[in-house]
Design a protein around this motif. Sequence first.
Motif, PDB file in Angstrom:
ATOM      1  N   ARG A   1     -27.579 -19.392  13.465  1.00  0.00           N
ATOM      2  CA  ARG A   1     -28.062 -20.112  12.289  1.00  0.00           C
ATOM      3  C   ARG A   1     -26.906 -20.574  11.399  1.00  0.00           C
ATOM      4  NH1 ARG A   1     -32.376 -16.542   9.503  1.00  0.00           N
ATOM      5  NH2 ARG A   1     -31.736 -14.864  10.895  1.00  0.00           N
ATOM      6  N   VAL A   2     -25.852 -19.770  11.305  1.00  0.00           N
ATOM      7  CA  VAL A   2     -24.655 -20.204  10.579  1.00  0.00           C
ATOM      8  C   VAL A   2     -24.015 -21.396  11.286  1.00  0.00           C
ATOM      9  CG1 VAL A   2     -22.310 -19.567   9.867  1.00  0.00           C
ATOM     10  CG2 VAL A   2     -24.196 -17.948   9.555  1.00  0.00           C
ATOM     11  N   ALA A   3     -23.961 -21.338  12.615  1.00  0.00           N
ATOM     12  CA  ALA A   3     -23.386 -22.452  13.377  1.00  0.00           C
ATOM     13  C   ALA A   3     -24.170 -23.745  13.148  1.00  0.00           C
ATOM     14  CB  ALA A   3     -23.352 -22.106  14.862  1.00  0.00           C
ATOM     15  N   ILE A   4     -25.491 -23.635  13.045  1.00  0.00           N
ATOM     16  CA  ILE A   4     -26.316 -24.815  12.777  1.00  0.00           C
ATOM     17  C   ILE A   4     -26.037 -25.336  11.364  1.00  0.00           C
ATOM     18  CG2 ILE A   4     -28.691 -25.633  12.466  1.00  0.00           C
ATOM     19  CD1 ILE A   4     -29.496 -23.649  14.717  1.00  0.00           C
ATOM     20  N   ALA A   5     -25.933 -24.418  10.397  1.00  0.00           N
ATOM     21  CA  ALA A   5     -25.630 -24.830   9.020  1.00  0.00           C
ATOM     22  C   ALA A   5     -24.274 -25.521   8.955  1.00  0.00           C
ATOM     23  CB  ALA A   5     -25.656 -23.618   8.088  1.00  0.00           C
ATOM     24  N   ARG A   6     -23.296 -24.987   9.665  1.00  0.00           N
ATOM     25  CA  ARG A   6     -21.957 -25.596   9.685  1.00  0.00           C
ATOM     26  C   ARG A   6     -22.022 -27.027  10.222  1.00  0.00           C
ATOM     27  NH1 ARG A   6     -17.619 -22.976  13.652  1.00  0.00           N
ATOM     28  NH2 ARG A   6     -19.244 -23.663  15.096  1.00  0.00           N
ATOM     29  N   THR A   7     -22.787 -27.223  11.277  1.00  0.00           N
ATOM     30  CA  THR A   7     -22.925 -28.557  11.850  1.00  0.00           C
ATOM     31  C   THR A   7     -23.646 -29.488  10.886  1.00  0.00           C
ATOM     32  OG1 THR A   7     -22.950 -27.623  14.089  1.00  0.00           O
ATOM     33  CG2 THR A   7     -23.835 -29.846  13.825  1.00  0.00           C
ATOM     34  N   LEU A   8     -24.720 -29.017  10.262  1.00  0.00           N
ATOM     35  CA  LEU A   8     -25.469 -29.841   9.310  1.00  0.00           C
ATOM     36  C   LEU A   8     -24.612 -30.236   8.117  1.00  0.00           C
ATOM     37  CD1 LEU A   8     -28.853 -27.912   9.316  1.00  0.00           C
ATOM     38  CD2 LEU A   8     -28.510 -30.252  10.122  1.00  0.00           C
ATOM     39  N   ALA A   9     -23.721 -29.346   7.709  1.00  0.00           N
ATOM     40  CA  ALA A   9     -22.877 -29.617   6.546  1.00  0.00           C
ATOM     41  C   ALA A   9     -21.920 -30.783   6.772  1.00  0.00           C
ATOM     42  CB  ALA A   9     -22.089 -28.362   6.169  1.00  0.00           C
ATOM     43  N   MET A  10     -21.700 -31.145   8.030  1.00  0.00           N
ATOM     44  CA  MET A  10     -20.827 -32.278   8.354  1.00  0.00           C
ATOM     45  C   MET A  10     -21.568 -33.611   8.270  1.00  0.00           C
ATOM     46  SD  MET A  10     -17.972 -30.766   8.850  1.00  0.00           S
ATOM     47  CE  MET A  10     -16.897 -31.937   9.679  1.00  0.00           C
ATOM     48  N   THR A  11     -22.855 -33.573   7.917  1.00  0.00           N
ATOM     49  CA  THR A  11     -23.702 -34.765   7.785  1.00  0.00           C
ATOM     50  C   THR A  11     -23.720 -35.586   9.075  1.00  0.00           C
ATOM     51  OG1 THR A  11     -22.821 -34.827   5.511  1.00  0.00           O
ATOM     52  CG2 THR A  11     -24.380 -36.537   6.120  1.00  0.00           C
ATOM     53  N   PRO A  12     -24.124 -34.973  10.178  1.00  0.00           N
ATOM     54  CA  PRO A  12     -24.116 -35.690  11.450  1.00  0.00           C
ATOM     55  C   PRO A  12     -25.261 -36.687  11.576  1.00  0.00           C
ATOM     56  CG  PRO A  12     -25.098 -33.545  11.749  1.00  0.00           C
ATOM     57  CD  PRO A  12     -24.620 -33.599  10.319  1.00  0.00           C
ATOM     58  N   ASP A  13     -25.063 -37.675  12.445  1.00  0.00           N
ATOM     59  CA  ASP A  13     -26.149 -38.595  12.801  1.00  0.00           C
ATOM     60  C   ASP A  13     -27.036 -37.995  13.883  1.00  0.00           C
ATOM     61  OD1 ASP A  13     -25.408 -40.588  11.069  1.00  0.00           O
ATOM     62  OD2 ASP A  13     -24.197 -41.670  12.533  1.00  0.00           O
TER      63      ASP A  13
ATOM     64  N   VAL B   1     -18.766 -16.347   6.291  1.00  0.00           N
ATOM     65  CA  VAL B   1     -19.783 -17.362   6.585  1.00  0.00           C
ATOM     66  C   VAL B   1     -19.549 -18.637   5.770  1.00  0.00           C
ATOM     67  CG1 VAL B   1     -22.232 -17.898   6.209  1.00  0.00           C
ATOM     68  CG2 VAL B   1     -21.573 -15.808   7.415  1.00  0.00           C
ATOM     69  N   LEU B   2     -19.295 -18.471   4.489  1.00  0.00           N
ATOM     70  CA  LEU B   2     -19.113 -19.657   3.644  1.00  0.00           C
ATOM     71  C   LEU B   2     -17.894 -20.464   4.084  1.00  0.00           C
ATOM     72  CD1 LEU B   2     -20.104 -21.288   1.237  1.00  0.00           C
ATOM     73  CD2 LEU B   2     -18.658 -19.863  -0.239  1.00  0.00           C
ATOM     74  N   ALA B   3     -16.795 -19.796   4.330  1.00  0.00           N
ATOM     75  CA  ALA B   3     -15.587 -20.504   4.746  1.00  0.00           C
ATOM     76  C   ALA B   3     -15.785 -21.221   6.081  1.00  0.00           C
ATOM     77  CB  ALA B   3     -14.414 -19.527   4.842  1.00  0.00           C
ATOM     78  N   ASN B   4     -16.552 -20.628   6.990  1.00  0.00           N
ATOM     79  CA  ASN B   4     -16.840 -21.280   8.261  1.00  0.00           C
ATOM     80  C   ASN B   4     -17.530 -22.618   8.059  1.00  0.00           C
ATOM     81  OD1 ASN B   4     -16.536 -20.083  11.196  1.00  0.00           O
ATOM     82  ND2 ASN B   4     -16.678 -18.306   9.824  1.00  0.00           N
ATOM     83  N   CYS B   5     -18.330 -22.716   7.002  1.00  0.00           N
ATOM     84  CA  CYS B   5     -19.059 -23.955   6.734  1.00  0.00           C
ATOM     85  C   CYS B   5     -18.292 -24.908   5.814  1.00  0.00           C
ATOM     86  CB  CYS B   5     -20.418 -23.630   6.106  1.00  0.00           C
ATOM     87  SG  CYS B   5     -21.532 -22.708   7.194  1.00  0.00           S
ATOM     88  N   VAL B   6     -17.315 -24.382   5.089  1.00  0.00           N
ATOM     89  CA  VAL B   6     -16.566 -25.190   4.121  1.00  0.00           C
ATOM     90  C   VAL B   6     -15.327 -25.844   4.740  1.00  0.00           C
ATOM     91  CG1 VAL B   6     -15.121 -25.029   2.036  1.00  0.00           C
ATOM     92  CG2 VAL B   6     -17.411 -24.017   2.066  1.00  0.00           C
ATOM     93  N   ARG B   7     -14.553 -25.065   5.494  1.00  0.00           N
ATOM     94  CA  ARG B   7     -13.265 -25.565   5.974  1.00  0.00           C
ATOM     95  C   ARG B   7     -13.378 -26.829   6.827  1.00  0.00           C
ATOM     96  NH1 ARG B   7      -9.031 -25.800   4.017  1.00  0.00           N
ATOM     97  NH2 ARG B   7      -7.718 -25.419   5.844  1.00  0.00           N
ATOM     98  N   PRO B   8     -14.328 -26.929   7.777  1.00  0.00           N
ATOM     99  CA  PRO B   8     -14.419 -28.173   8.549  1.00  0.00           C
ATOM    100  C   PRO B   8     -14.683 -29.400   7.673  1.00  0.00           C
ATOM    101  CG  PRO B   8     -15.633 -26.423   9.645  1.00  0.00           C
ATOM    102  CD  PRO B   8     -15.261 -25.897   8.286  1.00  0.00           C
ATOM    103  N   GLN B   9     -15.478 -29.243   6.627  1.00  0.00           N
ATOM    104  CA  GLN B   9     -15.734 -30.364   5.716  1.00  0.00           C
ATOM    105  C   GLN B   9     -14.449 -30.796   5.009  1.00  0.00           C
ATOM    106  OE1 GLN B   9     -19.395 -30.133   3.191  1.00  0.00           O
ATOM    107  NE2 GLN B   9     -19.445 -28.021   3.936  1.00  0.00           N
ATOM    108  N   GLN B  10     -13.660 -29.812   4.575  1.00  0.00           N
ATOM    109  CA  GLN B  10     -12.412 -30.128   3.874  1.00  0.00           C
ATOM    110  C   GLN B  10     -11.410 -30.811   4.800  1.00  0.00           C
ATOM    111  OE1 GLN B  10     -11.786 -25.977   2.409  1.00  0.00           O
ATOM    112  NE2 GLN B  10     -11.510 -26.962   0.418  1.00  0.00           N
ATOM    113  N   ILE B  11     -11.309 -30.309   6.032  1.00  0.00           N
ATOM    114  CA  ILE B  11     -10.295 -30.820   6.954  1.00  0.00           C
ATOM    115  C   ILE B  11     -10.678 -32.186   7.507  1.00  0.00           C
ATOM    116  CG2 ILE B  11      -9.188 -30.425   9.200  1.00  0.00           C
ATOM    117  CD1 ILE B  11      -9.460 -27.387   8.574  1.00  0.00           C
TER     118      ILE B  11
END
Length: 256
Positions: free
Chosen positions: A155-167, A105-115
């Motif tokens: 809910r993880v998918a929503i957190a992943r999207t929010l972590a990208m700081t979307p408009d 779960v954590l990596a799913n939310c972290v890797r897109p931010q890093q890339i």
Amino acid sequence: MATERRADAAPILEISHLGKVFGDHVVLRDISLDVLPGEVISVIGSSGSGKSTMLRCVNLLETPTSGEIRYRGQDILRSEVPLTEYRAKVGMVFQQFNLFGNMNVLANCVRPQQIVLRRSREEAEENAMRYLEKVGMAAYVNARPSQLSGGQKQRVAIARTLAMTPDVILFDEPTSALDPEMVDGVLDVMRDLAAGGMTMLIVTHEMAFARDVSSRVIFMDEGVIAEEGTADELFSHPREERTRAFLSRYLGGHRE
């Protein structure tokens, strides 16, 4: 419950005369829609009315056949803005979650931010944890998607999207793949986002949610926007006969 629409604010998204054709099949016809900061717009309509295709065109998962899509004034169909950067700002939550099965779960939310955003691991993890806590999934950081229920995955998918700081976040029927007992938890997360002022464009069959949370509701039928208005206007006083017919089927307990 949603943040009031600010008529004087510049739109985040401007969709103008959008059309989409698959072979001989016209799916979208002359769709025009502005999305203002803080709006929660629900898009309703029968299956096959073009709702999800419109969302996929906005996110450029499908290439529109005609029309314009402007993000903060820039025509994204003709600009040189990298697609990954655009999708970070115009995030999308899918029916089927689209989590990486080989990551926890954590990596799913972290890797897109890093890339995409080039955040350091430390910054990305801190940001991911903030949003996993927000959606009630902080205790599952080491779990793989296969170990989660459908509602937990969403809910993880929503957190992943929010972590990208979307408009703005696009939701494509986010509860349609869930067992009925899992739906409320995801809708509660979305209600909290709406109350916090997140701009959202939501394709949904959840009529009570659309009525209670939306600042604006759009009814699509046969590839066009047949009617739009406030939630009260559209649900309580629909002008078009096809809107009334659709709502009577849903409010009568029939789901398409």
